[in-house]
Design an enzyme around this catalytic site. Structure first.
Site, short mmCIF file in Angstrom:
data_model
loop_
_atom_site.label_atom_id
_atom_site.label_comp_id
_atom_site.label_asym_id
_atom_site.label_seq_id
_atom_site.Cartn_x
_atom_site.Cartn_y
_atom_site.Cartn_z
N ASP A 34 -8.55 -5.61 -6.03
CA ASP A 34 -8.19 -4.45 -5.21
C ASP A 34 -8.41 -3.14 -5.96
O ASP A 34 -7.79 -2.91 -7.00
CB ASP A 34 -6.70 -4.57 -4.84
CG ASP A 34 -6.23 -3.42 -3.98
OD1 ASP A 34 -7.08 -2.69 -3.42
OD2 ASP A 34 -5.00 -3.24 -3.86
N HIS A 66 -6.58 -6.40 -1.49
CA HIS A 66 -5.46 -5.51 -1.17
C HIS A 66 -4.26 -6.28 -0.59
O HIS A 66 -4.36 -6.89 0.46
CB HIS A 66 -5.95 -4.46 -0.18
CG HIS A 66 -5.16 -3.18 -0.16
ND1 HIS A 66 -4.68 -2.57 -1.31
CD2 HIS A 66 -4.75 -2.40 0.86
CE1 HIS A 66 -4.03 -1.47 -0.98
NE2 HIS A 66 -4.06 -1.34 0.32
N SER A 92 0.83 -1.19 0.00
CA SER A 92 0.00 0.00 0.00
C SER A 92 0.88 1.26 0.00
O SER A 92 1.83 1.31 -0.79
CB SER A 92 -0.90 -0.06 1.23
OG SER A 92 -2.09 0.57 1.02
#
Ligand SMILES: *[C@@H]1O[C@H](CO)[C@@H](O)[C@H](O)[C@H]1NC(C)=O
Ligand SMILES: *[C@@H]1O[C@H](CO)[C@@H](O)[C@H](O)[C@H]1NC(C)=O
Ligand SMILES: *[C@@H]1O[C@H](CO)[C@@H](O)[C@H](O)[C@H]1NC(C)=O
Ligand SMILES: *[C@@H]1O[C@H](CO)[C@@H](O)[C@H](O)[C@H]1NC(C)=O
Ligand SMILES: *[C@@H]1O[C@H](CO)[C@@H](O)[C@H](O)[C@H]1NC(C)=O
Ligand SMILES: *[C@@H]1O[C@H](CO)[C@@H](O)[C@H](O)[C@H]1NC(C)=O
Length: 492
Positions: free
Chosen positions: A429, A454, A176
């Site tokens: 995602d 994710h 991320s």
């Protein structure tokens, strides 16, 4: 995470602008790299602190702060064994450490030391102590560039002081925002790290690089393929909410149907409610994992499929029926364990780590445009409005975002001169919208995980993992081994 988002959202909340709050909160979510905590994890590490300069790039501010980092060297083969270095996101580093199972699972095979470095301004690494957020003068040193410099200085120090580490190749790993940092770290400090794994890292989610609607399109696709009419019914639900809440009795009915902690009263309450619901669907898209997990909320395997069972109506259904389905669907997310006494539209996720810091970053360097059209996505149409976003930021922090800076400093799409970065992205995602999803060069490689949400690849392995994520992890380790081998071969 989202929960904390509300405090900030309240400051920002003005009619019609909640979309940007949602966009901010979605970004906020992104920082929660890892995963659910794994009950069977058997991890142990040493907690250490390193004295860092508050400002690496100017010379007037000469203060220092203590950066927290965690070290696990149980499997480290010294001298010269590799170091896997987690480039901390905007949150408590122990959380990422506990939840990046992938690193713990490959440490032995690689004979690697694990280091998890906390990002400045989060967890315990506060340059101005508890005052760090008290005014924007203090926040001025919260930038990704400063964070990368912290990482570089820390690694240089470790290599010169740890016996046996002098020739250790270092690999950056992150998910991320932490994945963005890992990629940028390799780009900016190629003499410090031999390569990087950037998992679910939306390095292109910046102005002018990708269409602003892609993020919500992916959310919508996840729902469309998880049940009959699921996306269509969510798309219809916004009008149904508007209609039903046009009367006082309707407001009351809806509040009761959703078991809201505080009944909806005003037009602003309805905007907040819709924004909360939108964020709920977004969060589900990010954590649509194949097994039971507790990321933002405890959830069943493939939670969107479970949600969509309540949203499988054919077209001619009354507003009330539709919204009853929506409330049941939302309760899959908020009440899977059966322990919720009421639903709080100020909360979308459990826990709250460093939300204010991420809002500040989004309001300065990390400008990530988002928009919806209600046609290709299932949300109410909302354009990206940079000026409105900037005004919110100014009201909140007294600063305005610089839309083009991230592109200028990190290269936007012109990054082919770099090397040894793996970009992994999950097909489920929404953040893959801003990810690198094609091979750019022989050493800037993209790994797609079609059934992955994710950064599924950074999570602990699980018996229900799809084959695509198993293959992705294998390939990632193969690249790591190649980089390590090259780094250890004299003369190359
Ligand atoms: C944890 O590690 C220890 C020693 O390495 C081992 O004896 C123990 O079985 C492990 N526990 C679990 C739950 O894996
Ligand atoms: C991480 O794990 C340790 C040890 O199990 C625990 O004490 C700590 O609370 C965890 N941290 C977070 C943020 O979950
Ligand atoms: C709006 O809601 C009322 C009841 O609150 C319902 O009778 C009516 O059919 C709804 N209108 C539409 C267009 O769905
Ligand atoms: C959550 O689930 C439990 C058990 O099914 C139920 O008793 C409770 O009313 C639910 N809470 C909400 C807010 O719907
Ligand atoms: C709802 O959440 C907010 C933010 O976390 C909190 O301040 C508030 O007390 C909660 N309300 C209820 C009724 O639980
Ligand atoms: C990139 O190249 C590798 C190796 O050839 C391949 O396995 C992978 O599927 C490619 N990635 C994409 C997104 O095409």
């Amino acid at each position: 995470m989202g929960a904390g988002g509300r405090a900030a959202a309240l400051c920002l909340l003005t009619l019609g602008l909640t979309f940007h709050v949602t966009a901010l909160k979605s970004q906020l979510f992104a920082r929660f790299g890892g995963s659910s905590s794994s009950g069977d994890s058997n991890i142990s590490y040493e907690t250490l602190y390193f004295v860092q300069k508050i400002d690496h790039f100017g010379f007037l501010e000469d203060g220092t702060f203590k950066q927290r980092y965690l070290v696990a060297n149980k499997h480290w083969k010294q001298p010269g064994g590799p170091i896997l270095f987690y480039t901390g996101n905007e949150g408590d580093i122990t959380w990422f450490c506990n939840n990046t199972g992938f690193m713990w699972e490959i440490a032995e095979e690689l004979g690697a030391m694990l280091v998890f470095a906390e990002h400045r301004y989060y967890g315990e690494s506060l340059p101005f102590g508890q005052e760090s957020y008290s005014d924007s003068k203090h926040l001025n040193y919260l930038t990704s560039e400063q964070a990368l410099a912290d990482f570089a200085v820390l690694i240089q120090s470790l290599k010169s002081t740890l016996a046996g580490a002098q020739h250790s190749p270092v690999i950056a790993v992150g998910g991320s925002y932490g994945g963005m940092l890992a990629a940028w770290f390799r780009m900016k400090y190629p003499h410090v790290v031999v390569g990087a794994l950037a998992a679910s890292a939306p390095i292109w989610q910046f102005p002018g690089l990708v269409p602003c609607g892609d993020f919500y399109k992916i959310v919508t696709q996840d729902f469309a393929k998880s049940g009959h009419n699921c996306d269509a019914n969510i798309r219809n639900s916004w009008k149904a909410i508007n209609n039903v809440t046009s009367t006082a009795s309707g407001l009351q009915w809806l509040s009761e149907e959703f078991s809201l902690c505080a009944p909806l009263k005003s037009p602003v309450d309805i905007i907040v409610f819709k924004s909360w619901l939108q964020e709920t669907w977004v969060n589900l898209a990010m954590v649509d994992y194949p097994y039971e997990a507790n990321f933002l909320q405890p959830l069943p395997p493939w939670p969107i499929q479970v949600v969509c069972k309540f949203l499988a109506f054919d077209s001619a259904v009354s507003d009330h029926q539709l919204l009853r389905g929506v409330s049941r669907a939302a309760k899959v997310y908020y009440n899977y364990t059966g322990s919720a006494s009421c639903l709080n539209t100020s909360q979308t996720a459990t826990g709250s780590l460093g939300f204010l810091g991420w809002f500040y970053q989004a309001c300065t360097e990390m400008v990530m445009p988002m928009c919806t059209d209600g046609v290709q996505d299932m949300f109410e149409p909302e354009q990206w409005n940079f000026q409105a976003f900037s005004d919110e930021c100014h009201a909140m922090f007294g600063v305005r975002p610089r839309a083009d800076w991230a592109g200028a400093v990190y290269g936007g799409k012109d990054i082919a001169s770099h090397s040894n970065i793996i970009f992994s992205n999950g097909g489920l995602d929404p953040w893959s919208s801003g990810g690198v999803t094609r091979n750019l060069t022989g050493t800037l490689v993209s790994i797609l995980i079609p059934d992955g949400a994710h950064h599924l690849d950074l999570r602990y392995s699980n018996a229900r993992d799809p084959a695509s994520v198993r293959a992705a992890r294998q390939l990632e380790v193969k690249h790591f081994q190649q980089w390590i081998k090259t780094a250890s071969t004299p003369g190359l």
